[in-house]
Design a protein around this motif. Structure first.
Motif, short mmCIF file in Angstrom:
data_model
loop_
_atom_site.label_atom_id
_atom_site.label_comp_id
_atom_site.label_asym_id
_atom_site.label_seq_id
_atom_site.Cartn_x
_atom_site.Cartn_y
_atom_site.Cartn_z
N VAL A 164 29.82 48.73 54.32
CA VAL A 164 30.13 47.71 55.33
C VAL A 164 30.82 46.51 54.70
O VAL A 164 31.79 45.96 55.27
CB VAL A 164 28.84 47.28 56.06
N GLY A 165 30.36 46.07 53.54
CA GLY A 165 30.95 44.90 52.91
C GLY A 165 30.23 44.55 51.63
O GLY A 165 29.21 45.15 51.26
N SER A 166 30.78 43.54 50.92
CA SER A 166 30.18 43.11 49.66
C SER A 166 28.82 42.47 49.91
O SER A 166 28.51 41.99 51.01
CB SER A 166 31.11 42.11 48.95
N ARG A 167 28.01 42.47 48.86
CA ARG A 167 26.66 41.93 48.97
C ARG A 167 26.68 40.45 49.34
O ARG A 167 27.47 39.67 48.79
CB ARG A 167 25.89 42.11 47.66
N VAL A 220 27.86 42.54 58.17
CA VAL A 220 27.57 42.60 56.73
C VAL A 220 26.18 42.04 56.43
O VAL A 220 25.40 42.61 55.67
CB VAL A 220 28.65 41.83 55.95
N GLU A 221 25.87 40.90 57.07
CA GLU A 221 24.56 40.28 56.82
C GLU A 221 23.42 41.17 57.27
O GLU A 221 22.37 41.26 56.61
CB GLU A 221 24.49 38.94 57.55
N LEU A 222 23.61 41.87 58.41
CA LEU A 222 22.56 42.77 58.91
C LEU A 222 22.30 43.90 57.93
O LEU A 222 21.14 44.26 57.66
CB LEU A 222 22.96 43.31 60.28
N ALA A 223 23.40 44.50 57.40
CA ALA A 223 23.22 45.62 56.47
C ALA A 223 22.46 45.17 55.23
O ALA A 223 21.53 45.84 54.77
CB ALA A 223 24.59 46.19 56.08
N TRP A 224 22.83 44.01 54.69
CA TRP A 224 22.16 43.54 53.48
C TRP A 224 20.80 42.91 53.78
O TRP A 224 19.95 42.81 52.89
CB TRP A 224 23.04 42.54 52.75
N ALA A 225 20.57 42.52 55.04
CA ALA A 225 19.22 42.07 55.43
C ALA A 225 18.24 43.23 55.36
O ALA A 225 17.08 43.05 54.97
CB ALA A 225 19.25 41.46 56.82
N HIS A 226 18.72 44.45 55.78
CA HIS A 226 17.86 45.64 55.64
C HIS A 226 17.56 45.91 54.17
O HIS A 226 16.42 46.28 53.82
CB HIS A 226 18.55 46.86 56.27
N VAL A 227 18.59 45.73 53.31
CA VAL A 227 18.36 45.91 51.87
C VAL A 227 17.31 44.90 51.38
O VAL A 227 16.40 45.25 50.61
CB VAL A 227 19.68 45.74 51.09
N GLY A 228 17.44 43.66 51.82
CA GLY A 228 16.48 42.65 51.42
C GLY A 228 15.08 42.94 51.89
O GLY A 228 14.10 42.72 51.16
N ALA A 236 17.73 52.87 47.70
CA ALA A 236 18.99 53.40 47.18
C ALA A 236 19.91 53.84 48.31
O ALA A 236 21.12 53.57 48.30
CB ALA A 236 18.71 54.56 46.22
N ASP A 237 19.35 54.51 49.33
CA ASP A 237 20.17 54.94 50.48
C ASP A 237 20.72 53.75 51.25
O ASP A 237 21.90 53.75 51.66
CB ASP A 237 19.33 55.82 51.41
N GLN A 238 19.90 52.71 51.46
CA GLN A 238 20.34 51.54 52.23
C GLN A 238 21.41 50.75 51.49
O GLN A 238 22.35 50.23 52.10
CB GLN A 238 19.13 50.64 52.55
N ILE A 239 21.30 50.66 50.17
CA ILE A 239 22.33 49.96 49.39
C ILE A 239 23.67 50.67 49.52
O ILE A 239 24.73 50.03 49.66
CB ILE A 239 21.89 49.85 47.92
N ALA A 240 23.65 51.98 49.48
CA ALA A 240 24.90 52.73 49.62
C ALA A 240 25.54 52.47 50.99
O ALA A 240 26.76 52.27 51.10
CB ALA A 240 24.63 54.22 49.42
N GLN A 241 24.73 52.43 52.05
CA GLN A 241 25.28 52.16 53.39
C GLN A 241 25.83 50.73 53.49
O GLN A 241 26.88 50.49 54.09
CB GLN A 241 24.19 52.38 54.44
N ALA A 242 25.09 49.75 52.90
CA ALA A 242 25.53 48.35 52.99
C ALA A 242 26.84 48.12 52.24
O ALA A 242 27.70 47.35 52.66
CB ALA A 242 24.44 47.43 52.43
#
Length: 474
Positions: free
Chosen positions: A458-461, A277-285, A449-455
């Motif tokens: 995976v899990g909550s922000r 989860v952290e990795l997905a939202w790290a990409h968003v960040g 926008a695409d990365q937020i949808a993928q994250a």
């Protein structure tokens, strides 16, 4: 801690041989200077270190033995008072021992005999330094900078003590001295001449106790002995408990290992899910940071563009002003040039007229010259020619200065025009950069926008300050 008074040269040598093993001690009670015509003071330079206890600052003697009145100021450290026989050195030591209530002195002497001949009362006063040290006074129950202890002796055999000008008993004096860490009955605190032999025959263990008491180590010895007894008891209890613990330790270690492995597997599984989860939202960040950086760049460049457009307007006004100034100077130069030509023409006509007629009348000269200044009837053509020559020279000087000013104005005009052209070029370049950044920002917004949808799949922000590379490494 001890006081050494040298009565004679031979006595000082003998005493130093007996007590050299205690040469490094600091002293709380120390004689440093005696107000006596035949005495001088020697201070041991190795004993200058201050102690934390109260220092004896002064001894005051009144009607005591050979002293009618004397004040002996003191310094920190080991002090030696020397002087010829009969100068009163022993009296100082006796006075100190009397003031402190030493039992040896009171047994060996009749105190009333210490009063000066012809006097009824004697007093010995000890003045202690009670100045604050590191925010704390050595004698905590007194707020005075100087703490005084006095002993009065009467001819009828009575005596009493005073502490801080207040009558106290001997028990109170002993308590105060105990707080100071002073035992006046210790031979190493106060040693009279005939105490050397007694000290030399004292056994080594008793000497050690005297040393410990003199330097303040007696309490430490008692604490060490008490701690040693407690430690022996604890060691015996520890041995019994240690055997019981060894048996329980083996069983505990086995089940502890099994439990730790189970907990570790659960922790790793939970940690892996959390890291995904952290990795997905790290990409968003990371993308959000890039988008924010682009926005800041566009904002800075837009502000810079506005400032440059304002500068271009100011430069255009400056160019216009300098162009008008150049035109004004050129027009003034042209007028001055024609004025010089007219003056030259008039001067030439006057020169020709003077040669042809020799001299003209004032009226003829006035008719021949049409100039703003009318000459008098007495002026000759030659005088008028000289005056015109001066005006021509003055006009030429003005013309040269005007040409110089015109040159500087043209340079300023050209410089302003070039600066304006450079600013206009920079504005065009900056507009192109802003357009490129706007296009790049639109692309990054789509990626975000695409990365937020993928994250979200995976899990909550979650909030993280780590980069995707750091999360992946873990």
């Amino acid at each position: 801690m001890f006081i050494s008074i040298r009565l004679s040269l031979n006595w000082a040598i003998y005493r130093a041989q007996c007590l050299k093993q205690f040469d490094l001690w600091g002293t709380r009670l120390s004689l440093t200077e005696v107000v006596d015509q035949d005495s001088k003071v020697e201070v041991n330079p190795r004993s200058q270190a201050l102690t934390t206890g109260p220092l004896l600052r002064e001894i005051i003697l009144e009607n005591f033995m050979s002293y009618e009145y004397a004040r002996i100021p003191l310094r920190p450290g080991l002090n030696v008072v020397c002087g010829p026989n009969g100068s009163g050195k022993s009296s100082l030591l006796v006075a100190l021992s009397v003031a402190l209530g030493q039992a040896y002195t009171e047994r060996s002497r009749k105190l009333s005999d210490l009063i000066r001949w012809g006097k009824d009362t004697a007093r010995v006063t000890l003045v202690f330094d009670n100045y604050p040290r590191k925010g704390r006074r050595p004698i905590s129950h007194s707020q005075s900078d100087l703490y005084m202890i006095s002993r009065y002796l009467k001819r009828d055999g009575t005596y009493w003590y005073e502490a801080e000008h207040r009558a106290v008993g001997k028990a109170e004096i002993e308590r105060i001295l105990s707080e100071f860490g002073i035992n006046p009955d210790n031979m190493l605190i106060i040693m009279h001449q005939n105490m050397i032999e007694e000290f030399s025959i004292t056994d080594e263990q008793q000497k050690l106790k005297m040393v410990e008491e003199a330097v303040g180590f007696q309490g430490y010895r008692e604490n060490i002995l008490e701690a040693q007894a407690k430690l022996s008891k604890l060691l015996s209890e520890e041995e019994a408990i240690s055997k019981f613990l060894q048996d329980a330790e083996q069983t505990l270690q086995y089940w502890k290992g099994e439990y730790e492995r189970l907990i570790r597997r659960r922790e790793l599984s939970a940690r892996k899910a959390s890291l995904d989860v952290e990795l997905a939202w790290a990409h968003v960040g990371r993308i959000s940071t890039s988008l924010e950086s682009l926005g800041n760049k566009i904002e800075r460049k837009t502000e810079r563009l506005q400032r440059m457009e304002e500068r271009v307007q100011e430069a255009a006004m400056l160019v216009e002003n300098r162009r008008n100034r150049v035109n004004e100077l050129r027009l003034e130069q042209e007028r001055l040039f024609y004025t010089i030509i007219a003056l030259e023409k008039e001067k030439t006509e006057l020169d020709i007229l003077a040669k042809v007629s020799g001299s003209l009348s004032s009226q003829q000269a006035s008719k021949a010259l049409e100039y703003e200044e009318q000459p008098s009837s007495k002026d000759s053509p030659l005088a008028l020619s000289v005056r015109l020559e001066h005006k021509i020279e003055e006009s030429n000087s003005r013309l040269a200065a005007l040409r110089e000013r015109l040159g500087r104005s043209i340079e300023s005009y050209v410089e302003s025009s070039v600066g304006k052209a450079v600013l206009e070029y920079q504005i065009e370049s900056l507009k192109g950069e802003i357009s490129e950044l706007e296009a790049e920002r639109r692309d990054v917004q789509r990626q975000l926008a695409d990365q937020i949808a993928q994250a979200e799949e995976v899990g909550s922000r979650v909030q993280t300050s780590r980069s995707p590379q750091e999360v992946s490494d873990e």
